[in-house]
Motif scaffolding. Structure first.
Motif, PDB file in Angstrom:
ATOM      1  N   ASP A 127       9.542  19.630   2.084  1.00 20.85           N
ATOM      2  CA  ASP A 127       9.817  18.199   2.305  1.00 20.85           C
ATOM      3  C   ASP A 127       9.668  17.770   3.767  1.00 20.85           C
ATOM      4  N   MET A 128      10.324  18.522   4.666  1.00 19.76           N
ATOM      5  CA  MET A 128      10.338  18.060   6.056  1.00 19.76           C
ATOM      6  C   MET A 128       8.961  18.217   6.710  1.00 19.76           C
ATOM      7  N   LYS A 129       8.222  19.243   6.248  1.00 20.36           N
ATOM      8  CA  LYS A 129       6.873  19.440   6.791  1.00 20.36           C
ATOM      9  C   LYS A 129       6.005  18.209   6.500  1.00 20.36           C
ATOM     10  N   TRP A 130       6.022  17.731   5.251  1.00 17.15           N
ATOM     11  CA  TRP A 130       5.170  16.590   4.890  1.00 17.15           C
ATOM     12  C   TRP A 130       5.733  15.279   5.394  1.00 17.15           C
ATOM     13  N   PHE A 131       7.060  15.224   5.509  1.00 12.50           N
ATOM     14  CA  PHE A 131       7.681  14.018   6.071  1.00 12.50           C
ATOM     15  C   PHE A 131       7.194  13.824   7.514  1.00 12.50           C
ATOM     16  N   VAL A 171       8.387  14.794  -3.482  1.00  9.58           N
ATOM     17  CA  VAL A 171       7.528  13.691  -3.042  1.00  9.58           C
ATOM     18  C   VAL A 171       7.968  13.148  -1.684  1.00  9.58           C
ATOM     19  N   VAL A 172       6.975  12.834  -0.848  1.00  8.71           N
ATOM     20  CA  VAL A 172       7.215  11.987   0.322  1.00  8.71           C
ATOM     21  C   VAL A 172       6.454  10.693   0.079  1.00  8.71           C
ATOM     22  N   GLU A 173       7.132   9.565   0.341  1.00  9.59           N
ATOM     23  CA  GLU A 173       6.534   8.263   0.031  1.00  9.59           C
ATOM     24  C   GLU A 173       6.389   7.395   1.283  1.00  9.59           C
ATOM     25  N   MET A 193       0.911  -1.159   0.000  1.00 12.69           N
ATOM     26  CA  MET A 193       0.000   0.000   0.000  1.00 12.69           C
ATOM     27  C   MET A 193       0.944   1.201   0.000  1.00 12.69           C
ATOM     28  N   GLU A 194       1.046   1.854  -1.155  1.00 15.11           N
ATOM     29  CA  GLU A 194       2.012   2.960  -1.245  1.00 15.11           C
ATOM     30  C   GLU A 194       1.302   4.274  -1.530  1.00 15.11           C
ATOM     31  N   ILE A 195       1.873   5.330  -0.973  1.00 13.53           N
ATOM     32  CA  ILE A 195       1.355   6.685  -1.217  1.00 13.53           C
ATOM     33  C   ILE A 195       2.508   7.515  -1.760  1.00 13.53           C
ATOM     34  N   GLU A 196       2.269   8.198  -2.866  1.00 12.96           N
ATOM     35  CA  GLU A 196       3.224   9.214  -3.311  1.00 12.96           C
ATOM     36  C   GLU A 196       2.523  10.543  -3.065  1.00 12.96           C
ATOM     37  N   PHE A 197       3.152  11.363  -2.226  1.00 10.56           N
ATOM     38  CA  PHE A 197       2.539  12.637  -1.861  1.00 10.56           C
ATOM     39  C   PHE A 197       3.354  13.768  -2.493  1.00 10.56           C
ATOM     40  N   PHE A 198       2.731  14.506  -3.407  1.00 11.66           N
ATOM     41  CA  PHE A 198       3.429  15.520  -4.225  1.00 11.66           C
ATOM     42  C   PHE A 198       3.175  16.921  -3.660  1.00 11.66           C
ATOM     43  N   PHE A 199       4.233  17.732  -3.605  1.00 10.51           N
ATOM     44  CA  PHE A 199       4.090  19.073  -3.030  1.00 10.51           C
ATOM     45  C   PHE A 199       5.168  19.999  -3.590  1.00 10.51           C
ATOM     46  N   LYS A 200       5.072  21.256  -3.201  1.00 13.70           N
ATOM     47  CA  LYS A 200       6.033  22.255  -3.670  1.00 13.70           C
ATOM     48  C   LYS A 200       7.429  22.009  -3.059  1.00 13.70           C
ATOM     49  N   PRO A 201       8.488  22.027  -3.884  1.00 11.05           N
ATOM     50  CA  PRO A 201       9.844  21.805  -3.326  1.00 11.05           C
ATOM     51  C   PRO A 201      10.100  22.738  -2.147  1.00 11.05           C
ATOM     52  N   GLY A 202      10.767  22.201  -1.141  1.00  5.80           N
ATOM     53  CA  GLY A 202      11.063  23.015   0.036  1.00  5.80           C
ATOM     54  C   GLY A 202      10.178  22.635   1.211  1.00  5.80           C
ATOM     55  N   GLY A 256      11.944  -6.269  12.377  1.00  2.00           N
ATOM     56  CA  GLY A 256      11.836  -6.365  10.918  1.00  2.00           C
ATOM     57  C   GLY A 256      11.012  -5.201  10.402  1.00  2.00           C
ATOM     58  N   GLU A 257      11.360  -4.753   9.187  1.00  3.04           N
ATOM     59  CA  GLU A 257      10.686  -3.569   8.622  1.00  3.04           C
ATOM     60  C   GLU A 257       9.246  -3.880   8.193  1.00  3.04           C
ATOM     61  N   LEU A 258       8.306  -3.040   8.671  1.00  2.00           N
ATOM     62  CA  LEU A 258       6.907  -3.166   8.231  1.00  2.00           C
ATOM     63  C   LEU A 258       6.617  -2.190   7.109  1.00  2.00           C
ATOM     64  N   MET A 259       7.217  -1.016   7.237  1.00  2.00           N
ATOM     65  CA  MET A 259       6.933   0.045   6.256  1.00  2.00           C
ATOM     66  C   MET A 259       8.027   1.108   6.353  1.00  2.00           C
ATOM     67  N   GLY A 260       8.053   1.952   5.350  1.00  3.37           N
ATOM     68  CA  GLY A 260       9.043   3.022   5.376  1.00  3.37           C
ATOM     69  C   GLY A 260       8.402   4.331   4.939  1.00  3.37           C
ATOM     70  N   ILE A 261       8.980   5.439   5.411  1.00  2.00           N
ATOM     71  CA  ILE A 261       8.544   6.758   4.923  1.00  2.00           C
ATOM     72  C   ILE A 261       9.799   7.431   4.390  1.00  2.00           C
ATOM     73  N   ALA A 262       9.763   7.834   3.121  1.00  2.00           N
ATOM     74  CA  ALA A 262      10.989   8.381   2.524  1.00  2.00           C
ATOM     75  C   ALA A 262      10.713   9.692   1.813  1.00  2.00           C
TER      76      ALA A 262
END
Ligand code: ATP
Length: 464
Positions: free
Chosen positions: A232-236, A326-328, A221-230, A287-293
């Motif tokens: 990044d850390m807010k959406w992360f 993008v934050v994924e 179950m993946e999400i690609e979240f698109f936003f204005k550059p800069g 063990g890894e369940l999910m990642g946020i990148a």
């Protein structure tokens, strides 16, 4: 629930014998590391997806879901680097011919080395130094590393030629990137926008194993979240917080879950931050369940270069044109389920040396919400009327076999929150007994008030 420790094997054995999971292709002797979900596993999986969709799609106004194809134009995988780089370093023991991932072998046996930052030549040197033993026969002679392509290849059409080669997708994310423009245009949305894809991915893993933890076919179950550059850390941080809430809704025990922020050296060159969410599995550990990148504009840029299609966004507020960042958040559904099943298992000691297996799944997640049980076969018809009244609104079982005690145990062992017993008194007082899984408390309820009572009991335990 007690904090008694159970082994991975013990719980897996319960999951297979009770029918959450079957061995894949069992009547043909199975297929290594292939598993099928039975009715229980399938219901649980659907319920986990319900929580996910409720939290991440309904709950986050920017997000929409799409359902892209599994087989995509192979240029997609050239653009992402998967054709060139999605390899695992494979070695064979020269003595017993067991096959391993070289990086895993070195990681386990040479804690002094930073394997993640080694290239193939450096790993070959370590193997040649004879400091690594084959885990099966203890010899120290290995073949040189060969790079093993992890994408499954197949062919489109009637000829098996290079030009007709396609791949089964190794991740769901790319169906999102290639549709970014389509989604923006057809939904008439502005940034930020999140696009979700839930579905199967395929990786020809060299070392699958640990039941459904690592398989060659799994659901993401993946999400690609698109936003204005800069931003990044807010959406992360936003998604880190949301992942925390999601894990809480699933009911995983706090102390068994950790968020592991990647060190600077571990990050891909385009990423500002990455966090793995890990679960402490019995016997096998974290063990890894999910990642946020954070993925910056890496993917869209690569697709723009390869496809020659403009994937920039014209910001209607500032009139700037840019490739969104993008934050994924990327979830492995099978691993999440495995964690839930491991987390909820208990063998509870009862009076007089008796015991029961209970799956303490959240009531919203349990495969079945109810089981309706006539006390005697003579009552089957009347009890069936109660079952028919409930089954359209709840995931429901009608169970007529064995003693009531045995039937209760069966339901506890698959996590069913409520058992509803129809007995001889029911004929007179138009009431049934509801027994709750965790407390084993029983209450008598009028059949006419049954739905209302179940709803209020479910509401009291609602997690989402
Ligand atoms: P790992 O390091 O365990 O191989 P990964 O970092 O390659 O995982 P990602 O590419 O980030 O995994 O995929 C996202 C999620 O998909 C993982 O967190 C995991 O839950 C799930 N996943 C990945 N590979 C598998 C697999 N072979 N079997 C089951 N789930 C998987």
């Amino acid at each position: 629930m007690s904090d008694k420790k159970y082994t991975f094997e013990e719980i897996v054995n319960h999951l297979v014998t009770s029918g959450f999971v079957y061995k894949g292709s069992e009547i043909y002797g199975g297929l290594a590391n292939s598993w099928d979900y039975g009715p229980l596993g399938t219901l649980l999986k659907n319920h986990v997806k319900d929580v996910f969709r409720h939290h991440f799609i309904r709950g986050i106004e920017y997000n929409v879901e799409i359902d892209p194809a599994i087989i995509m134009n192979p240029k997609v995988w050239e653009a992402t680097g998967h054709v060139a780089n999605f390899h695992d370093p494979l070695v064979d023991c020269k003595y017993c011919h067991s096959r391993y991932r070289a990086d895993d072998l070195i990681k386990e046996q040479r804690k002094d080395l930073d394997v993640d930052n080694m290239n193939q030549d450096q790993m070959n040197e370590v193997l040649a130094s004879k400091t690594i033993k084959c885990p099966s026969c203890e010899h120290t002679d290995f073949t040189p590393i060969r790079q093993f392509q992890m994408m499954f290849k197949t062919f489109i059409g009637v000829t098996e030629e290079k030009t007709s080669t396609v791949y089964l997708r190794p991740e769901t994310a790319q169906g999102i990137f290639v549709n970014f423009k389509n989604v923006l245009r057809t939904t008439r949305r502005k940034l930020p926008i999140g696009i979700v894809d839930i579905g199967k991915s395929f990786r020809n893993e060299i070392t699958p194993g640990n039941f459904t933890f690592r398989t060659r076919e799994f659901e993401q179950m993946e999400i690609e979240f698109f936003f204005k550059p800069g931003e990044d850390m807010k959406w992360f941080e936003f998604f880190k917080e949301n992942c925390k809430e999601f894990v809480e809704k699933l009911g995983l025990k706090d102390e068994k879950v950790r968020f592991r922020d990647h060190e600077k050296e571990e990050l891909a060159f385009y990423s500002q931050a990455t966090t793995d969410i890990e679960y402490d599995f019995p016997s096998i550990g974290w063990g890894e369940l999910m990642g946020i990148a954070c993925r910056s504009d890496y993917d869209l840029k690569r697709h723009q270069e390869m496809s020659k299609v403009d994937l920039t966004y014209l910001d209607p507020e500032t009139n700037e044109r840019y490739i969104p960042h993008v934050v994924e958040p990327s979830f492995g559904l099978d691993r999440l389920m495995l964690a839930l099943l491991m987390d909820s298992y208990e063998v509870e000691e009862l009076d007089k040396g008796d015991s029961r297996i209970v799956m303490h799944l959240a009531y919203d997640l349990a495969p079945y919400t109810l089981s309706v049980m006539p006390l005697s076969n003579k009552l089957n018809e009347k009890a069936k009327e109660v079952f028919d009244m409930l089954r359209v609104d709840y995931d429901c079982i009608f169970d007529t076999t064995g003693s009531i005690g045995k039937r209760y145990r069966r339901e506890d062992a698959i996590g069913t929150p409520f058992c509803i017993t129809y007995d001889f008194d029911s004929l007179e007082d138009q009431s049934v007994t509801i027994r709750e899984r965790d407390s084993m408390e029983q209450r008598r309820v009028k059949i006419s008030e049954l739905k209302e009572t179940i709803d209020s009991l479910l509401r009291a335990k609602k997690t989402y």
